[in-house]
Design an enzyme around this catalytic site. Structure first.
Site, PDB file in Angstrom:
ATOM      1  N   SER A 155       9.937  -3.413  -4.732  1.00 21.05           N
ATOM      2  CA  SER A 155       9.414  -3.100  -6.080  1.00 21.05           C
ATOM      3  C   SER A 155      10.372  -3.725  -7.023  1.00 21.05           C
ATOM      4  CB  SER A 155       9.391  -1.582  -6.162  1.00 21.05           C
ATOM      5  OG  SER A 155       9.010  -0.967  -7.162  1.00 21.05           O
ATOM      6  N   VAL A 227     -14.525  -2.884  12.379  1.00 24.02           N
ATOM      7  CA  VAL A 227     -14.161  -1.686  13.055  1.00 24.02           C
ATOM      8  C   VAL A 227     -13.912  -0.495  12.022  1.00 24.02           C
ATOM      9  CG1 VAL A 227     -11.978  -2.022  13.254  1.00 24.02           C
ATOM     10  CG2 VAL A 227     -12.867  -0.724  14.833  1.00 24.02           C
ATOM     11  N   ASP A 387      -1.224  -0.846  -2.695  1.00 20.91           N
ATOM     12  CA  ASP A 387      -0.237  -0.422  -3.492  1.00 20.91           C
ATOM     13  C   ASP A 387      -0.571   0.199  -4.711  1.00 20.91           C
ATOM     14  OD1 ASP A 387       2.060  -0.518  -5.382  1.00 20.91           O
ATOM     15  OD2 ASP A 387       3.066  -1.642  -3.726  1.00 20.91           O
ATOM     16  N   HIS A 425       2.475   1.579  -1.467  1.00 20.42           N
ATOM     17  CA  HIS A 425       4.153   1.002  -2.215  1.00 20.42           C
ATOM     18  C   HIS A 425       5.157   1.739  -1.247  1.00 20.42           C
ATOM     19  CE1 HIS A 425       6.362  -0.560  -5.494  1.00 20.42           C
ATOM     20  NE2 HIS A 425       7.048   0.498  -5.470  1.00 20.42           N
TER      21      HIS A 425
END
Length: 493
Positions: A155, A227, A387, A425
């Protein structure tokens, strides 16, 4: 060359025995040039069984506290020792300011009123100052300098990781940059726009509607990789139209559908935001977020939040909305009483000159990493495909810029980039895939033995399953067998 300070002082030292082993912990202050600026507070952990190497940790959000030097690297593995327990001397700093304890963690931007504190944080000057002071202490403790020095952060720490590679290419031998907020000013402008959109009457989708969007996207796109497992492994092939969830006549009739204003909010979050003026950093847009990000009610704090933005900004609004509010008050206007909802990032008016200046400080967007490569540096770059705070599209953009400057072959010699399907995140909350990968060992082998990462595997820390870690733009396609095993998937494009 070191950056200017007015000296420093060790403020505490103690022997510690804990889960990471026995080590000496030393705390120090680096004094500012401006007497009104706060000191940089740093911490160094010096293990009894030193391996001859050092690792610096990056921070998060607005920083303001010293990262845990006994922690793991971002998306680190659960089945391997943390760096300090491996014998690394680890170090970190608060980046040059101390958070108000009454503020939400990593969301105190008040230091931005001081120019030196702002540059220490946003331009990254504190990184070099911390590195040089910490290596001095390590050399003093062991009588020699480390053979290798690494950096790991996610970050804000991911931006810091790219920053050190850009600005001081010989300072670190290897760098791990996870979900990096490298174009910080560009993202802030998008967050400001989204804050305004979500504050409009009836536009905020509450937690029930966020769950509706998330579940609908997964239902539409989960099987694209072959899948059905709760992970959208091929986000590039996922095309979802939130208008499919429209309430009759576009009115808000309950949690089973979206009103027209709520559809507008979901679309705004997932659409590139472009501003109609030039900024000095050269950035022109922020690419928006995946539908699987802010629409995941399991992690609402980072995405939409649980309540709409307002003035004053609620602590239950999204992290990015609170980040914008602090930035407006202390970086842009330097007026703590400023209503951040009154600043329109599309039409900033008298604040354009200040935005221009801040862009040169906050957008760490130099894509020429050839000096870092020439110094022998290696970079591992990674991002979660879901994220909700820093867009994976943004990291892909930076990666493509690096390849355009250095060329594909030269880039492959020093950089690997991975997008992790289902990861969000920092593994915040309950992501579809909580990523765990021993990136530090992969980086060590590359730097110290010349063995580039290959056939890497990521472990889902909460669901006891593995997936191949595919080099971008690859993604894992199911080919048969146990859907919980990485060997049942093949990386494809």
């Amino acid at each position: 060359m070191s950056l200017p300070t007015t000296g420093g002082r060790v403020t505490a030292a103690a022997e510690v025995t804990g889960p990471a082993g026995r080590y000496c912990q030393a705390d120090a202050d680096l004094f500012p040039v401006d007497p009104a600026a706060p000191a940089i507070k740093l911490r160094v952990a010096l293990p009894a069984g030193w391996n001859g190497k050092a690792l610096m940790f990056g921070g998060g959000g607005y920083n303001g506290t010293i990262p845990d030097v006994t922690a793991n690297v971002p998306f680190g593995p659960a089945d391997r020792p943390v760096p300090l327990a491996r014998g690394y001397a680890t170090f970190a700093s608060d980046s040059g300011h101390q958070q108000n304890p009454a503020a939400p963690p990593s969301l105190d931007g008040s230091f931005g009123a001081n120019d030196e504190a702002l540059v220490n944080f946003a331009a990254g000057d504190a990184l070099k100052k911390t590195r040089d002071a910490s290596l001095f202490l390590i050399r003093h403790a062991y009588g020699t300098k480390p053979a290798e020095v690494y950096f790991a952060g996610g970050s804000t720490g991911g931006r810091e990781a790219l920053n050190v590679a850009q600005r001081w290419p010989a300072a670190f031998d290897g760098v791990i940059s996870a979900y990096p907020a490298w174009n910080n000013l560009a993202e802030i402008l998008d967050l400001g726009y989204l804050t305004q959109v979500l504050s409009r009457p009836g536009a905020f989708p509450g937690p029930d509607k966020q769950k509706l969007v998330y579940d609908s996207v997964v239902k539409a796109c989960d099987g694209l990789d072959g899948v059905v497992d709760g992970i959208v492994s091929n986000p590039g092939g996922c095309h979802f139209d939130p208008r499919a969830l429209r309430c009759p006549a576009g009115a808000d009739t309950g949690p089973a559908c979206l009103s027209d204003p709520q559809i507008g909010s979901v679309v705004a979050m997932s659409t590139p935001f472009r501003w109609p003026y030039r900024v000095a950093s050269g950035e022109t847009q922020y690419p928006g977020f995946p539908f699987l990000s802010g629409a995941d009610m399991r992690t609402p704090f980072l995405g939409f939040g649980t309540t709409a933005p307002a003035n004053p900004m609620p602590v239950t609004s999204g992290y990015g909305m609170q980040y914008w509010d602090q930035w407006v008050k202390y970086f842009l206007t330097r007026d703590p009483g400023q209503n951040s909802l009154e600043i329109d990032p599309r039409r900033p008016g008298k604040w354009l000159d200040r935005i221009n200046l801040l862009s040169t400080i906050e957008d760490r967007n130099n894509a020429d990493l050839r000096p870092f490569a020439r110094a022998g540096g290696k970079l591992i770059l990674m991002h979660g495909a879901a994220d909700e705070l820093v867009s994976p599209y943004s990291t892909s953009d930076y990666y493509e810029r690096v390849r355009a400057v250095a060329g594909p072959r030269a880039t492959d010699a020093f950089l690997r980039y991975y997008v992790v399907p289902g990861a969000n995140h920092a593994n915040f909350g309950t992501p579809a895939l909580a990523a765990g990968w021993d990136s530090l060992t992969a980086l060590e082998r590359w730097v110290e033995s010349g063995r580039a990462p290959g056939n890497q595997v990521v472990t889902d820390l909460t669901h006891a399953r593995t997936r191949p870690l595919c080099e971008y733009p690859g993604w894992p396609r199911y080919r048969g067998g146990d859907p919980g095993s990485a060997s049942s998937f093949a990386c494809t494009r």
